[in-house]
Design a protein around this motif. Structure first.
Motif, PDB file in Angstrom:
ATOM      1  N   HIS A  32      -6.826  -0.868 -10.601  1.00  0.00           N
ATOM      2  CA  HIS A  32      -7.042  -1.501  -9.308  1.00  0.00           C
ATOM      3  C   HIS A  32      -8.157  -0.866  -8.495  1.00  0.00           C
ATOM      4  CE1 HIS A  32      -2.756  -3.206  -9.559  1.00  0.00           C
ATOM      5  NE2 HIS A  32      -3.617  -4.201  -9.661  1.00  0.00           N
ATOM      6  N   THR A  33      -8.658   0.273  -8.909  1.00  0.00           N
ATOM      7  CA  THR A  33      -9.716   0.947  -8.149  1.00  0.00           C
ATOM      8  C   THR A  33     -10.802   1.449  -9.086  1.00  0.00           C
ATOM      9  OG1 THR A  33      -8.640   3.116  -8.262  1.00  0.00           O
ATOM     10  CG2 THR A  33      -8.065   1.706  -6.395  1.00  0.00           C
ATOM     11  N   GLY A  34     -11.922   1.790  -8.520  1.00  0.00           N
ATOM     12  CA  GLY A  34     -13.012   2.319  -9.321  1.00  0.00           C
ATOM     13  C   GLY A  34     -12.828   3.790  -9.637  1.00  0.00           C
ATOM     14  N   SER A  35     -13.693   4.285 -10.484  1.00  0.00           N
ATOM     15  CA  SER A  35     -13.609   5.690 -10.894  1.00  0.00           C
ATOM     16  C   SER A  35     -14.313   6.619  -9.922  1.00  0.00           C
ATOM     17  CB  SER A  35     -14.229   5.858 -12.286  1.00  0.00           C
ATOM     18  OG  SER A  35     -15.580   5.398 -12.290  1.00  0.00           O
ATOM     19  N   ALA A  36     -15.173   6.066  -9.090  1.00  0.00           N
ATOM     20  CA  ALA A  36     -15.966   6.901  -8.181  1.00  0.00           C
ATOM     21  C   ALA A  36     -15.546   6.651  -6.742  1.00  0.00           C
ATOM     22  CB  ALA A  36     -17.453   6.612  -8.353  1.00  0.00           C
ATOM     23  N   ARG A  37     -15.605   7.692  -5.934  1.00  0.00           N
ATOM     24  CA  ARG A  37     -15.365   7.575  -4.498  1.00  0.00           C
ATOM     25  C   ARG A  37     -16.659   7.931  -3.787  1.00  0.00           C
ATOM     26  NH1 ARG A  37     -11.738   5.444  -6.393  1.00  0.00           N
ATOM     27  NH2 ARG A  37      -9.499   5.733  -6.096  1.00  0.00           N
ATOM     28  N   ARG A  38     -17.128   7.003  -2.958  1.00  0.00           N
ATOM     29  CA  ARG A  38     -18.391   7.243  -2.267  1.00  0.00           C
ATOM     30  C   ARG A  38     -18.122   7.583  -0.808  1.00  0.00           C
ATOM     31  NH1 ARG A  38     -22.046   2.191  -2.958  1.00  0.00           N
ATOM     32  NH2 ARG A  38     -20.085   1.054  -2.612  1.00  0.00           N
TER      33      ARG A  38
ATOM     34  N   LEU B 213      -5.301  -9.045  -2.816  1.00  0.00           N
ATOM     35  CA  LEU B 213      -6.245  -9.914  -3.512  1.00  0.00           C
ATOM     36  C   LEU B 213      -7.494  -9.134  -3.911  1.00  0.00           C
ATOM     37  CD1 LEU B 213      -7.128 -12.611  -4.597  1.00  0.00           C
ATOM     38  CD2 LEU B 213      -7.934 -13.232  -2.308  1.00  0.00           C
ATOM     39  N   ALA B 214      -7.981  -8.256  -3.041  1.00  0.00           N
ATOM     40  CA  ALA B 214      -9.176  -7.475  -3.365  1.00  0.00           C
ATOM     41  C   ALA B 214      -8.956  -6.624  -4.610  1.00  0.00           C
ATOM     42  CB  ALA B 214      -9.568  -6.600  -2.179  1.00  0.00           C
ATOM     43  N   LEU B 215      -7.836  -5.915  -4.669  1.00  0.00           N
ATOM     44  CA  LEU B 215      -7.580  -5.021  -5.796  1.00  0.00           C
ATOM     45  C   LEU B 215      -7.274  -5.807  -7.068  1.00  0.00           C
ATOM     46  CD1 LEU B 215      -5.408  -2.230  -4.124  1.00  0.00           C
ATOM     47  CD2 LEU B 215      -7.892  -2.379  -4.322  1.00  0.00           C
ATOM     48  N   THR B 216      -6.531  -6.891  -6.928  1.00  0.00           N
ATOM     49  CA  THR B 216      -6.217  -7.713  -8.095  1.00  0.00           C
ATOM     50  C   THR B 216      -7.475  -8.374  -8.651  1.00  0.00           C
ATOM     51  OG1 THR B 216      -4.024  -8.138  -7.159  1.00  0.00           O
ATOM     52  CG2 THR B 216      -4.748  -9.575  -8.943  1.00  0.00           C
TER      53      THR B 216
ATOM     54  N   ALA C 237       3.635 -12.755   9.622  1.00  0.00           N
ATOM     55  CA  ALA C 237       4.112 -11.428  10.039  1.00  0.00           C
ATOM     56  C   ALA C 237       5.634 -11.425  10.171  1.00  0.00           C
ATOM     57  CB  ALA C 237       3.457 -11.017  11.351  1.00  0.00           C
ATOM     58  N   GLU C 238       6.180 -12.496  10.710  1.00  0.00           N
ATOM     59  CA  GLU C 238       7.639 -12.603  10.819  1.00  0.00           C
ATOM     60  C   GLU C 238       8.287 -12.669   9.436  1.00  0.00           C
ATOM     61  OE1 GLU C 238       8.202 -16.072  13.137  1.00  0.00           O
ATOM     62  OE2 GLU C 238       7.510 -15.153  15.029  1.00  0.00           O
ATOM     63  N   THR C 239       7.619 -13.308   8.491  1.00  0.00           N
ATOM     64  CA  THR C 239       8.169 -13.487   7.148  1.00  0.00           C
ATOM     65  C   THR C 239       8.446 -12.155   6.460  1.00  0.00           C
ATOM     66  OG1 THR C 239       7.068 -15.625   6.856  1.00  0.00           O
ATOM     67  CG2 THR C 239       7.723 -14.454   4.851  1.00  0.00           C
ATOM     68  N   VAL C 240       7.550 -11.169   6.631  1.00  0.00           N
ATOM     69  CA  VAL C 240       7.707  -9.916   5.878  1.00  0.00           C
ATOM     70  C   VAL C 240       8.919  -9.123   6.336  1.00  0.00           C
ATOM     71  CG1 VAL C 240       5.274  -9.707   5.254  1.00  0.00           C
ATOM     72  CG2 VAL C 240       6.088  -8.639   7.359  1.00  0.00           C
ATOM     73  N   THR C 241       9.429  -9.390   7.526  1.00  0.00           N
ATOM     74  CA  THR C 241      10.605  -8.644   7.984  1.00  0.00           C
ATOM     75  C   THR C 241      11.867  -9.053   7.221  1.00  0.00           C
ATOM     76  OG1 THR C 241      11.037 -10.240   9.759  1.00  0.00           O
ATOM     77  CG2 THR C 241       9.652  -8.334  10.288  1.00  0.00           C
ATOM     78  N   ASP C 242      11.800 -10.129   6.473  1.00  0.00           N
ATOM     79  CA  ASP C 242      12.948 -10.580   5.687  1.00  0.00           C
ATOM     80  C   ASP C 242      12.844 -10.164   4.224  1.00  0.00           C
ATOM     81  OD1 ASP C 242      14.090 -11.882   7.889  1.00  0.00           O
ATOM     82  OD2 ASP C 242      12.903 -13.684   7.516  1.00  0.00           O
ATOM     83  N   LEU C 243      11.818  -9.374   3.871  1.00  0.00           N
ATOM     84  CA  LEU C 243      11.557  -9.050   2.474  1.00  0.00           C
ATOM     85  C   LEU C 243      11.769  -7.566   2.191  1.00  0.00           C
ATOM     86  CD1 LEU C 243       8.234 -11.088   2.095  1.00  0.00           C
ATOM     87  CD2 LEU C 243      10.567 -11.859   1.609  1.00  0.00           C
ATOM     88  N   GLY C 244      11.854  -7.232   0.898  1.00  0.00           N
ATOM     89  CA  GLY C 244      11.958  -5.844   0.489  1.00  0.00           C
ATOM     90  C   GLY C 244      13.394  -5.414   0.276  1.00  0.00           C
ATOM     91  N   PRO C 245      13.565  -4.132  -0.170  1.00  0.00           N
ATOM     92  CA  PRO C 245      12.526  -3.132  -0.409  1.00  0.00           C
ATOM     93  C   PRO C 245      11.621  -3.539  -1.580  1.00  0.00           C
ATOM     94  CG  PRO C 245      14.701  -2.113  -0.248  1.00  0.00           C
ATOM     95  CD  PRO C 245      14.916  -3.587  -0.398  1.00  0.00           C
ATOM     96  N   ALA C 246      10.335  -3.257  -1.433  1.00  0.00           N
ATOM     97  CA  ALA C 246       9.349  -3.639  -2.444  1.00  0.00           C
ATOM     98  C   ALA C 246       8.066  -2.886  -2.174  1.00  0.00           C
ATOM     99  CB  ALA C 246       9.108  -5.146  -2.398  1.00  0.00           C
ATOM    100  N   ASP C 247       7.102  -3.053  -3.080  1.00  0.00           N
ATOM    101  CA  ASP C 247       5.778  -2.500  -2.823  1.00  0.00           C
ATOM    102  C   ASP C 247       4.881  -3.621  -2.290  1.00  0.00           C
ATOM    103  OD1 ASP C 247       4.615  -3.991  -4.898  1.00  0.00           O
ATOM    104  OD2 ASP C 247       4.604  -2.332  -6.307  1.00  0.00           O
ATOM    105  N   PRO C 248       3.678  -3.308  -1.818  1.00  0.00           N
ATOM    106  CA  PRO C 248       2.854  -4.340  -1.176  1.00  0.00           C
ATOM    107  C   PRO C 248       2.507  -5.514  -2.080  1.00  0.00           C
ATOM    108  CG  PRO C 248       2.052  -2.158  -0.603  1.00  0.00           C
ATOM    109  CD  PRO C 248       3.088  -1.964  -1.665  1.00  0.00           C
ATOM    110  N   PHE C 249       2.371  -5.282  -3.380  1.00  0.00           N
ATOM    111  CA  PHE C 249       2.029  -6.377  -4.282  1.00  0.00           C
ATOM    112  C   PHE C 249       3.170  -7.384  -4.372  1.00  0.00           C
ATOM    113  CE2 PHE C 249      -0.694  -2.858  -5.407  1.00  0.00           C
ATOM    114  CZ  PHE C 249      -1.916  -3.453  -5.651  1.00  0.00           C
ATOM    115  N   ASP C 250       4.402  -6.893  -4.304  1.00  0.00           N
ATOM    116  CA  ASP C 250       5.552  -7.804  -4.290  1.00  0.00           C
ATOM    117  C   ASP C 250       5.617  -8.595  -2.982  1.00  0.00           C
ATOM    118  OD1 ASP C 250       6.386  -6.942  -6.811  1.00  0.00           O
ATOM    119  OD2 ASP C 250       7.579  -5.310  -5.966  1.00  0.00           O
TER     120      ASP C 250
END
Length: 399
Positions: A148-154, A315-318, A87-100
């Motif tokens: 990264h996602t399916g075509s249907a939303r349930r 990881l789930a989406l990838t 959690a501390e590590t992410v404060t030193d990163l970016g600007p980026a998107d979550p995958f980065d």
């Protein structure tokens, strides 16, 4: 440069002790407690808009870090410490998107096994995804690339019930039985945990579970089988499935898939995995701890993979995208998720297009009190009716 990129300004991790009402027995391990990790981050996008995101993960020591000379308490403390450091590590990163952000977290050093690292990282990754979407004022599911996602939303999910090793099946007076659950909730989908010690014993257990389900549940029913790494080699799994096919052909026909039968660190056995896969699809679970594990799945003979929200949204989406690109099956599974972790797990199952529709939801069996707060705001997600839960429309963020 994307306008939705964020920088994390603040991050904090807190932890909740969760005790199970009764133990969940796996092959070679018993889960009687776990830590719910909660990570909160404050993000700022390129326009200066601030948003808070929340992510969670189930830090399950027996499942993620089963073999160690260290005590449960020492391993749990190490997982908590790793979550804080990430959690501390992410404060030193970016600007980026979550995958980065995830790519940087994936290379973070750790003194714990890969799967345990995945759970600690998952809480942070989930919080970053949530903040990223909230800063944009959108549901995260509307922001991902199509692959990264399916075509249907349930909106309504059929529930998969877990039958732990030794859980009572009939009205045996030793706790709430499988028959009670099926009668009261209308469940038609079961995951059967087996011990992996004896193929014939496991086949008999699966047949007994199927018999209770068939006699109690109306309509079509299905099973999955989960040895949780209990078999030393694929040949034993083949023997179990063949015994089931001979002794209880209807139960065998009801088995939709089988999860992680051999240890995560076993030598690859493509021929053995494919022998299992010719009988039922065999999915990697404990052996999938990071993006780097995806590349060899087809060559190693796996039929598909399991995604879990606890291992992180990235990881789930990838993994989902990789499976679709390589013809692998996908199943969304749970890790005794409670409270906000349950809400995330359900949303993940509703947003993707898994190969089988059922949503594993076992915290109602083993840790129902930990869902009390969620039940106040989202009773239709917590209470099972006619074998289903209702997820509801997506909100801003990942939930």
């Amino acid at each position: 440069m994307r306008s939705t990129d964020i920088r994390i300004r603040e991050a904090a991790a807190t932890f909740q002790d969760v005790s199970l009402d009764h133990p969940l027995r796996l092959s070679g391990a018993t889960v009687d407690r776990f830590t719910l990790a909660l990570v909160t981050v404050t993000a700022e996008d390129r326009s200066g808009r601030l948003a808070e995101g929340t992510g969670s993960s189930v830090l399950s020591v027996p499942w993620a870090w089963p073999r160690s000379a260290a005590t449960w308490e020492a391993r749990d403390a190490a997982l908590r410490d790793l979550t804080r450091r990430l959690a501390e590590t992410v404060t030193d990163l970016g600007p980026a998107d979550p995958f980065d952000f995830y790519a940087d977290l994936a290379s973070a050093p750790g003194e714990v096994p890969d799967l345990a690292v995945a759970l600690a990282r998952g809480a942070v990754d989930n919080a970053v995804h949530d903040a990223w979407a909230r800063a944009a004022g959108r549901s995260a599911w509307s922001m991902y690339a199509p692959e990264h996602t399916g075509s249907a939303r349930r909106d309504r999910l059929p529930v998969q019930h877990v039958v732990g090793v030794g859980d009572p099946l009939d009205d045996e007076g030793s706790g709430r039985s499988l028959r009670d659950w099926v009668r009261s909730e209308g469940i038609a989908h079961l995951k059967v945990k087996v011990a992996g010690a004896d193929p014939d014993d496991d086949a008999k257990r699966v047949a007994e579970v199927y018999d209770v389900l068939r006699r109690t549940a109306p309509g079509r029913v299905s099973l999955s089988v989960d040895p949780n790494e209990g078999y030393r080699e694929a040949a034993g799994v083949v023997a179990m499935l063949d015994a089931l096919r001979v002794d209880a052909p209807a139960a065998y026909a009801a088995v939709a898939y089988l999860e992680q039968p051999v240890p995560r660190d076993a030598e690859p056995d493509p021929r053995g995995m494919r022998a299992i896969g010719r009988r039922v699809p065999v999915l990697v679970d404990e052996g999938l701890a990071g993006v780097r594990d995806l590349a060899d799945l087809v060559d190693h003979g796996w039929s598909g993979l399991v995604v879990k929200a606890a291992k992180g949204q990235t990881l789930a989406l990838t993994a989902f995208a990789h499976a679709r690109a390589h013809g692998l099956r996908v199943m969304v599974q749970d890790l005794t998720a409670v409270d906000v972790a349950l809400a995330h797990s359900a949303r993940l199952a509703a947003a993707l297009s898994p190969s089988w529709p059922a949503f594993e939801y076992n915290s109602r069996q083993y840790a129902p009190k930990a869902n009390a707060r969620l039940a106040e705001g989202r009773p239709d997600l917590v209470a099972v009716r006619d074998g289903h839960v209702v997820v509801g429309p997506p909100l801003a963020g990942i939930y």
